[in-house]
Motif scaffolding. Sequence first.
Motif, PDB file in Angstrom:
ATOM      1  N   VAL A  52       0.862  -1.339  -0.025  1.00  0.00           N
ATOM      2  CA  VAL A  52      -0.083  -0.297   0.344  1.00  0.00           C
ATOM      3  C   VAL A  52       0.742   0.918  -0.010  1.00  0.00           C
ATOM      4  N   ASN A  53       1.756   1.446   0.942  1.00  0.00           N
ATOM      5  CA  ASN A  53       2.599   1.903   0.366  1.00  0.00           C
ATOM      6  C   ASN A  53       3.021   2.622  -0.387  1.00  0.00           C
ATOM      7  N   SER A  54       3.609   2.017  -2.016  1.00  0.00           N
ATOM      8  CA  SER A  54       3.895   1.857  -3.149  1.00  0.00           C
ATOM      9  C   SER A  54       3.658   3.237  -4.151  1.00  0.00           C
ATOM     10  N   ARG A  55       2.231   3.248  -3.203  1.00  0.00           N
ATOM     11  CA  ARG A  55       1.595   4.811  -4.251  1.00  0.00           C
ATOM     12  C   ARG A  55       2.335   6.237  -3.303  1.00  0.00           C
ATOM     13  N   TYR A  56       3.399   6.187  -2.368  1.00  0.00           N
ATOM     14  CA  TYR A  56       3.971   7.248  -1.318  1.00  0.00           C
ATOM     15  C   TYR A  56       5.498   7.512  -2.419  1.00  0.00           C
ATOM     16  N   THR A  57       5.889   8.499  -2.671  1.00  0.00           N
ATOM     17  CA  THR A  57       6.762   8.971  -3.103  1.00  0.00           C
ATOM     18  C   THR A  57       8.313   9.389  -1.701  1.00  0.00           C
ATOM     19  N   VAL A  58       9.249   8.375  -2.804  1.00  0.00           N
ATOM     20  CA  VAL A  58      10.709   8.404  -2.092  1.00  0.00           C
ATOM     21  C   VAL A  58      11.019   9.675  -2.281  1.00  0.00           C
ATOM     22  N   GLU A  59      10.605  10.295  -0.218  1.00  0.00           N
ATOM     23  CA  GLU A  59      11.955  11.581  -0.310  1.00  0.00           C
ATOM     24  C   GLU A  59      12.631  11.684  -0.319  1.00  0.00           C
ATOM     25  N   SER A  60      13.900   9.894   0.573  1.00  0.00           N
ATOM     26  CA  SER A  60      15.302  10.165   0.416  1.00  0.00           C
ATOM     27  C   SER A  60      15.760   8.719   1.281  1.00  0.00           C
ATOM     28  N   ILE A  61      16.906   8.508   0.682  1.00  0.00           N
ATOM     29  CA  ILE A  61      17.325   7.114   0.877  1.00  0.00           C
ATOM     30  C   ILE A  61      18.489   6.944   2.165  1.00  0.00           C
ATOM     31  N   ASP A  62      18.487   7.513   3.247  1.00  0.00           N
ATOM     32  CA  ASP A  62      19.462   7.397   3.685  1.00  0.00           C
ATOM     33  C   ASP A  62      19.956   6.282   4.456  1.00  0.00           C
ATOM     34  N   VAL A  63      20.958   6.114   4.452  1.00  0.00           N
ATOM     35  CA  VAL A  63      22.414   4.893   4.232  1.00  0.00           C
ATOM     36  C   VAL A  63      23.376   6.019   5.856  1.00  0.00           C
ATOM     37  N   SER A  64      23.840   5.555   6.525  1.00  0.00           N
ATOM     38  CA  SER A  64      25.197   6.402   7.606  1.00  0.00           C
ATOM     39  C   SER A  64      26.550   6.835   6.467  1.00  0.00           C
ATOM     40  N   PRO A  65      27.317   7.420   6.630  1.00  0.00           N
ATOM     41  CA  PRO A  65      28.246   8.142   5.882  1.00  0.00           C
ATOM     42  C   PRO A  65      29.679   7.037   6.218  1.00  0.00           C
ATOM     43  N   GLU A  66      28.426   6.294   7.094  1.00  0.00           N
ATOM     44  CA  GLU A  66      30.260   4.799   7.093  1.00  0.00           C
ATOM     45  C   GLU A  66      30.052   3.884   5.703  1.00  0.00           C
ATOM     46  N   ILE A  67      28.447   3.823   5.824  1.00  0.00           N
ATOM     47  CA  ILE A  67      28.306   2.658   4.525  1.00  0.00           C
ATOM     48  C   ILE A  67      28.330   3.172   2.881  1.00  0.00           C
ATOM     49  N   GLU A  68      28.013   4.917   2.868  1.00  0.00           N
ATOM     50  CA  GLU A  68      27.869   5.450   2.160  1.00  0.00           C
ATOM     51  C   GLU A  68      29.977   5.311   1.139  1.00  0.00           C
ATOM     52  N   SER A  69      30.281   5.601   2.256  1.00  0.00           N
ATOM     53  CA  SER A  69      31.865   5.132   1.782  1.00  0.00           C
ATOM     54  C   SER A  69      31.985   4.058   1.001  1.00  0.00           C
ATOM     55  N   ARG A  70      31.756   3.171   1.982  1.00  0.00           N
ATOM     56  CA  ARG A  70      32.012   1.679   1.082  1.00  0.00           C
ATOM     57  C   ARG A  70      31.176   0.689   0.119  1.00  0.00           C
ATOM     58  N   ILE A  71      30.280   1.343  -0.712  1.00  0.00           N
ATOM     59  CA  ILE A  71      29.447   1.278  -1.393  1.00  0.00           C
ATOM     60  C   ILE A  71      30.152   1.806  -2.286  1.00  0.00           C
ATOM     61  N   SER A  72      29.805   1.001  -3.785  1.00  0.00           N
ATOM     62  CA  SER A  72      30.323   0.940  -5.465  1.00  0.00           C
ATOM     63  C   SER A  72      29.583   2.667  -5.695  1.00  0.00           C
ATOM     64  N   ARG A  73      29.900   3.335  -6.825  1.00  0.00           N
ATOM     65  CA  ARG A  73      28.938   4.059  -7.375  1.00  0.00           C
ATOM     66  C   ARG A  73      28.247   4.045  -8.364  1.00  0.00           C
ATOM     67  N   GLY A  74      28.063   2.292  -8.306  1.00  0.00           N
ATOM     68  CA  GLY A  74      27.288   1.638  -9.461  1.00  0.00           C
ATOM     69  C   GLY A  74      25.242   1.942  -8.514  1.00  0.00           C
ATOM     70  N   LEU A  75      26.209   1.372  -6.862  1.00  0.00           N
ATOM     71  CA  LEU A  75      25.228   0.993  -6.229  1.00  0.00           C
ATOM     72  C   LEU A  75      24.725   2.302  -5.470  1.00  0.00           C
ATOM     73  N   LYS A  76      25.291   3.090  -5.301  1.00  0.00           N
ATOM     74  CA  LYS A  76      24.590   4.818  -5.259  1.00  0.00           C
ATOM     75  C   LYS A  76      24.089   5.442  -6.949  1.00  0.00           C
ATOM     76  N   HIS A  77      24.667   4.845  -7.663  1.00  0.00           N
ATOM     77  CA  HIS A  77      23.516   5.860  -8.646  1.00  0.00           C
ATOM     78  C   HIS A  77      21.943   5.490  -8.478  1.00  0.00           C
ATOM     79  N   ASP A  78      21.854   3.669  -8.544  1.00  0.00           N
ATOM     80  CA  ASP A  78      21.171   2.788  -7.908  1.00  0.00           C
ATOM     81  C   ASP A  78      20.161   3.393  -6.806  1.00  0.00           C
ATOM     82  N   LEU A  79      20.583   3.953  -6.151  1.00  0.00           N
ATOM     83  CA  LEU A  79      19.935   4.146  -4.747  1.00  0.00           C
ATOM     84  C   LEU A  79      19.299   5.661  -5.202  1.00  0.00           C
ATOM     85  N   GLN A  80      20.083   6.197  -6.124  1.00  0.00           N
ATOM     86  CA  GLN A  80      19.962   7.574  -6.081  1.00  0.00           C
ATOM     87  C   GLN A  80      18.454   7.485  -7.191  1.00  0.00           C
ATOM     88  N   ILE A  81      18.153   6.772  -8.233  1.00  0.00           N
ATOM     89  CA  ILE A  81      17.353   6.853  -9.391  1.00  0.00           C
ATOM     90  C   ILE A  81      16.007   6.789  -8.353  1.00  0.00           C
TER      91      ILE A  81
END
Lengths: 201, 414
Positions: B31-60
């Motif tokens: 039922v939450n599929s009708r809502y818009t994703v405002e942000s995807i929060d990951v901690s800076p520690e995680i963000e610095s360790r994931i690949s660029r491709g994954l960050k890109h796909d999260l942003q999409i």
Amino acid sequence: MGGVTRRWWLLASFGAPLAWGLAPQVVRVRLDGDDLRVTPVQFHFLTGKSLEKLKDGFSMVFLAQLSASGELNEPAMKRAVDRFIVSYDIWEEKFAVTQTGNERAKAVNLSAPAAEAWCLDHLALGIAGLAADKPFWIRLELRAEDPRDQAVVVGESGLNLTRLIEVFSNPARAQQMRWEAVAGPMRLTDLKRERRSSRSG
Amino acid sequence: MKFGLISLLISGISLWGGNQQPLLQPIEYNVNSRYTVESIDVSPEIESRISRGLKHDLQILIGQKLNPTALNDLARRMRDELKVRTVSQKLLRGTAPEHVRVVMEVAHKRGEFDLSVPRLLYNSSQGWTGGVDATAVMGNHAITAGLLSNNEDLAERYTGVRARYEDRRLGNDRLRFQFDFASYHDQWSPTASANPAGGSLGLYRSRQSFEPVATVALNKELSFSFGAGFQRFDPELRSAHTQSANAAITALRYQGRFEGWGADQQELEAGYSLRAGTKFLNSDLAYVRHRWMLRYSFTKGRQTVSDQFIAGLATGQAPLFERYVLGTGTMLRGWDKDDLDPRGGSRMVYNSLEYRYSVVDVFYETGAIWDSGQDLGIHHSVGVGLRKNSFLIAMAFPVKGGRATPVFLVGLNY
């Protein structure tokens, strides 16, 4: 055995799960037109871990089976299976349920007990083949769908009921959430036939 | 062989296109599929360790309607990249009505052990590069030991063992510490052996390094690292003494995301690093190595355009492992590093312009590598490939007169 009264089988409904050492999940069996259906009296599956996951905003899939057998430990004579997807609206704080089996239905803005009741109400076991005066037992089983089961039961053409029955013929996995209730013995003649209800969705 | 590789690439495109799950397919059952994703929060520690491709796909997914299937897929990829058992997700109400925030968290277990292949690449002109790591995690502490054979990042192929101790939370969430140790045996191509470069500096047959580095997250976008690198290497000439190249290390890294109208996403990444070999650290070689990096990407729906610029400058007596190379599987793809500068260069500029539609990648790269006093020769290459999660398959062509042999690349985490 004397006449199986409604009071007797209601009592048995409460007693049987306890005797089996299971959680005291209780359902009431009713005759709805030519179908047997169950109503939760004290049967909750939207609790604990499953409720926690739903309130985190993600959907949960429940596999359900309603079966009838002549004796408690005998194989089922008849069974009905279905698959329900439940989600929790984090803005409205209400549940939504979708039935994905042969019948397709959907309901929104439900409380947790109403969502549980909706799922059970949409699980119907036809009485064809059941002798009117012969006692039988009703067993309700619910399992949270394991991702490995999903690959088996959901094909390109939709839900594969045969595969779903096979899933229930195997024991639940160790980490798999499951709920069960047993009612009986009862006879069709003892069940008051209710007027066929019209279901939303 | 060449036609075989091209056929493989083309058939890969058709197969991949046919099987691909649409990332933004709406899921009507939640039922939450009708809502818009405002942000995807990951901690800076995680963000610095994931690949660029994954960050890109999260942003999409930001700005789109919630797609639990896509989020599950990304959580699974994050789990694989971070080598953790569980990445949990949670939805929270957004600040605006009908919007939701997605929170992704890593559930560290008290003790974990994992075997992984951090990088694997086959380059038809340079052969294999790959490694395997074993990591044991206990709370915030991680110990990694691995084997590696790398013919991509330096002028030579280096093969050996490496180990790392990491404290992911030194006192607080903003401070991390890691200590790297490596011991490699170095092999030089016949071209590199025959072409002396870099002044009087020669080849080496083995080297060991110890590198303690601390990283401070100044804020969500900006981090600063500082530490020291102690490198000891044995010259190929066996009668020569072991030399050391001990350097102070600093690095500054910025990574920002900007949301445009609708589903537009922009990402800017910039970094500067400095390694200064100094007598103060008992180094036999005094040198300074600078590296600048700037990357910008613009994403709209399934399309992404990105540009990356990297420049490097090494002055003084920089050892060969501190020099720059082009013509690898990641920089100036299509060229052979032995053809450009077999012992690397002390100056380098490189730019890569990339267009990606879904899994199809098209790139144009240009770069130059040279030493002080030499002419600047600019080289170009073009390529096409498929990128799905961490898997890449590509064909790159050097742009040059005469016969140009394409380079076939296939790998993981490149």
